[in-house]
Design a protein around this motif. Structure first.
Motif, PDB file in Angstrom:
ATOM      1  N   UNK A  96       0.840  -1.188   0.000  1.00 55.90           N
ATOM      2  CA  UNK A  96       0.000   0.000   0.000  1.00 55.90           C
ATOM      3  C   UNK A  96       0.878   1.242   0.000  1.00 55.90           C
ATOM      4  N   UNK A  97       0.428   2.296  -0.665  1.00 54.50           N
ATOM      5  CA  UNK A  97       1.035   3.616  -0.497  1.00 54.50           C
ATOM      6  C   UNK A  97      -0.048   4.560   0.011  1.00 54.50           C
ATOM      7  N   UNK A  98       0.393   5.575   0.749  1.00 57.19           N
ATOM      8  CA  UNK A  98      -0.535   6.419   1.512  1.00 57.19           C
ATOM      9  C   UNK A  98      -0.650   7.818   0.904  1.00 57.19           C
ATOM     10  N   UNK A  99      -1.863   8.345   0.916  1.00 64.30           N
ATOM     11  CA  UNK A  99      -2.133   9.698   0.421  1.00 64.30           C
ATOM     12  C   UNK A  99      -1.678  10.737   1.453  1.00 64.30           C
ATOM     13  N   UNK A 100      -0.998  11.801   0.995  1.00 64.30           N
ATOM     14  CA  UNK A 100      -0.557  12.856   1.930  1.00 64.30           C
ATOM     15  C   UNK A 100      -1.700  13.791   2.304  1.00 64.30           C
ATOM     16  N   UNK A 101      -2.640  13.300   3.102  1.00 62.50           N
ATOM     17  CA  UNK A 101      -3.829  14.095   3.462  1.00 62.50           C
ATOM     18  C   UNK A 101      -3.445  15.426   4.105  1.00 62.50           C
ATOM     19  N   UNK A 102      -2.281  15.448   4.756  1.00 59.04           N
ATOM     20  CA  UNK A 102      -1.871  16.665   5.472  1.00 59.04           C
ATOM     21  C   UNK A 102      -1.597  17.831   4.538  1.00 59.04           C
ATOM     22  N   UNK A 103      -1.357  17.551   3.266  1.00 58.21           N
ATOM     23  CA  UNK A 103      -0.998  18.598   2.309  1.00 58.21           C
ATOM     24  C   UNK A 103      -2.132  18.951   1.353  1.00 58.21           C
ATOM     25  N   UNK A 104      -3.290  18.320   1.488  1.00 57.32           N
ATOM     26  CA  UNK A 104      -4.340  18.502   0.481  1.00 57.32           C
ATOM     27  C   UNK A 104      -5.405  19.491   0.961  1.00 57.32           C
ATOM     28  N   UNK A 105      -6.075  20.074  -0.013  1.00 59.88           N
ATOM     29  CA  UNK A 105      -7.103  21.074   0.259  1.00 59.88           C
ATOM     30  C   UNK A 105      -8.440  20.580  -0.279  1.00 59.88           C
TER      31      UNK A 105
END
Lengths: 432, 212
Positions: A96-105
């Protein structure tokens, strides 16, 4: 067009009128070579009582149109990428690879940042050599090329997809100090395609039809059973994602989208749907993706990703850098429908305040929330808790573990706690 | 247009309208007629799934003895010589005892509810890196070998389309189909009686950028 052409000729005449000399050329070259320093200089001049720098990019045109036929993010955004946990799985092909939710708008995940979960890598499918077969308990077994499918009236819907294993490591206790790894098996796209019920009408469901099997064309031939009610409700055979064709990592050229249901049921690289009268008991619905309870029993066909939320700022990757007013923001979602409410606590769940839901509030889609806060350097325990339109309340870890223990692994939708420290840093903690 | 032509056109329109309403009455969605017929030959070339009742199992058979050499050659590198699992590759060997306690393990012997699933999965996805390369006899033999490792079938048991679905897995009755949410929480707003002591703190941010 006329304005553009006039502007272009103006520039041309200016260039031709100016008589470039050695000094001018030197200045131009210097500006180009030192272009990368521009940002630093600008930063410096912004910090003090100095005139603001006119940076090189304001003086000299950058690359023209068509320079990047398919645009890519600014090089200054190079840290906004999917990440993996190299030690987590035996091979990258089944990982699995993870989405960088911390950087998204907002609520949409850029297609290139949609989390990945593959069981045997990403197949390189030539769409001209790909068909979707529908057979089993139908009157007319059919096959559809991509061209066939695109002749049907298309629908576009925004839905999240969340891996059933999102947050699995955290069920034992706080493990990974980053939002990307605690919640990043979660993404949200606008999916475009054909409602599955249209294709089933073409094939003609027999009255005995109760379950369907969806199978991928990948090297795991990943397959899952799902009930006919879902197929006739909102299931979608998607070929589009965020306005373009699906990305290979997301099932190009076809994926099943079962809105609100665990990611693995949204079968990618879809090549076959069989109609039957009972589930097939595939590996990925028996040996895996079943929720083991403390008794040794396991819950099976836990399709729905129940209501969940998380604060995305602040978070471990986005510490607080300024005292004073802070906008706390985050995401909420429910596999049962719309998010009705999000409450935020700053004291570990003792007291809660409703946050503002920012539109659009779509069914089975990420919904953004925010709440203003005053931070003066005090330690705090931040939590968010969502309630969906069915009235379901996101549980705490205590409530989740009371029923499921610590080994059920899948469908962890417990309330996340971020501890804000006096220096503004944020840690993933659990309370007890 | 002659009256004959008019009659034909009228008739076609009428037939079209009847077909349309007829289809709509039978189902909720209109039919467009897109796509093409899928032949039996085409279906049989892709229809690899096996159900818990054994539906879909092809002719052929195998025993654990026949599967041993194949297992050691094609499976043991990841799953271990005795099915114990190598590194983070899945263990095949285990019992229901590993389903409770602090560190649980889900193995073929201890967790899988149906033997048919094992046949189906070996056939569709194994060996990892060369899927759908085994003959039905080889898949029966490997299935027999893994089940014999777990002492679920005898070493000399012949598995085929009739005997395999009859194999009873130890954990068969331990799955409960989920019916709606299991947790019913309430949304307390003020002075909620919840623990607020930090008892666990994440140890690390331990990820790699893809492509690094």
């Amino acid at each position: 067009m006329a304005v553009f052409c006039a502007h272009g000729s103006l520039v041309m005449s200016k260039l031709s009128d100016s008589k470039p000399n050695r000094r001018g050329r030197r200045r131009f070259l210097r500006a180009s070579l030192l272009g990368s320093l521009g940002a630093a200089l600008t930063g410096k001049s912004m910090a003090g009582d100095q005139p603001l720098e006119v940076p090189s990019w304001t003086r000299h045109p950058g690359p023209g149109v068509g320079n990047t036929p398919y645009g890519v993010p600014s090089p200054f955004e190079k840290n906004v990428v999917r990440r993996i946990l190299p030690w987590m799985s035996a091979s990258r092909e089944s990982s699995v690879s993870f989405t960088p939710l911390q950087d998204l708008h907002g609520i949409i995940t850029p297609s290139g940042l949609h989390f990945e979960r593959h069981h045997a890598g990403v197949p390189a499918i030539d769409p001209a050599a790909h068909v979707l077969a529908i057979h089993g308990m139908v009157e007319r077994p059919l096959k559809f090329t991509l061209e066939d499918l695109q002749r049907f009236p298309a629908v576009s819907r925004v839905h999240f997809i969340e891996c059933a294993g999102n947050g699995a490591l955290e069920q034992h206790g706080a493990q990974l100090n980053g939002l990307q790894f605690t919640h990043g098996m979660l993404s949200c796209s606008e999916w475009t395609g054909v409602p599955l019920k249209l294709l089933l009408a073409e094939a003609g469901l027999r009255p005995t039809a109760k379950w369907l099997l969806a199978e991928g064309a990948d090297a795991a031939a990943m397959a899952r059973s799902f009930p006919v009610d879902k197929a006739l409700d909102d299931a979608l055979i998607a070929y589009g994602q965020n306005g373009e064709m699906l990305r290979p990592e997301q099932g190009y050229p076809l994926r099943l989208v079962l809105p609100g249901w665990e990611g693995v049921a949204n079968v990618k690289w879809l090549r076959r749907i069989e109609v039957g009268d009972r589930p097939w008991e595939m590996r990925e619905e028996t040996a895996t993706y079943t929720d083991l309870l403390p008794s040794g029993k396991a819950r099976q066909f836990t399709f729905v990703q129940e209501a969940k939320s998380v604060i995305t700022s602040p978070c471990p990757e986005k510490p607080l850098r300024h005292k004073g007013p802070v906008i706390v923001t985050g995401l909420a979602w429910s596999g049962e429908g719309r998010v009705k409410r999000v409450d935020v606590s700053f004291d570990g769940g003792r007291n809660w305040q409703p946050a503002k839901l920012k539109g659009p509030i779509l069914s089975k889609a990420l919904t953004r929330f925010e709440i203003p806060w005053e931070w003066h350097g005090q330690e705090a325990l931040l939590q968010s808790r969502t309630i969906d339109e069915t009235g379901y309340v996101q549980p705490s870890y205590q409530q989740l573990r009371a029923l499921r223990g610590t080994n059920s692994m899948y469908h962890n939708n417990a309330i996340q706690t971020w501890q804000v420290r006096a220096n503004g840093e944020v840690d993933n903690v659990q309370l007890g | 247009m002659s009256s004959w032509d008019k009659l034909v056109v009228h008739g076609l329109l009428l037939a079209g309208a009847m077909a349309w309403t007829g289809v709509l009455a039978a189902g909720e969605s209109p039919r467009y007629g897109f796509g093409s017929a899928l032949s039996e030959t085409e279906i049989s070339s892709w229809d690899i799934d096996v159900g818990p009742d054994g539906a879909g199992l092809p002719p052929g058979s195998g025993t654990a003895a026949q599967g041993e050499a194949l297992y050691l050659a094609q499976c043991a590198a990841c799953h271990g010589e005795f099915g114990e699992g190598v590194g983070r590759y899945p263990a095949l060997l285990g019992t229901r005892a590993s389903l409770v306690g602090e560190r649980t393990r889900k193995t073929v012997g201890g967790y899988w509810p149906y033997a048919t699933t094992l046949w189906d999965y070996i056939n569709r996805a194994m060996p990892f890196g060369n899927a759908q390369s085994l003959s039905p006899d080889q898949v029966y033999a490997l299935t027999a070998y893994v089940l014999a490792l777990n002492e679920i079938v005898a070493e000399d048991a012949v598995l085929d389309a009739h005997t395999l679905p009859a194999v009873r897995m130890p954990n068969r009755d331990c799955f409960v189909v989920a019916k709606g949410p299991d947790i019913k929480a309430a949304a307390c707003m003020h002075d909620c009686a919840v623990p607020v002591k930090v008892v666990g703190r994440a140890a690390r941010l331990d990820g790699a950028t893809v492509g690094e």
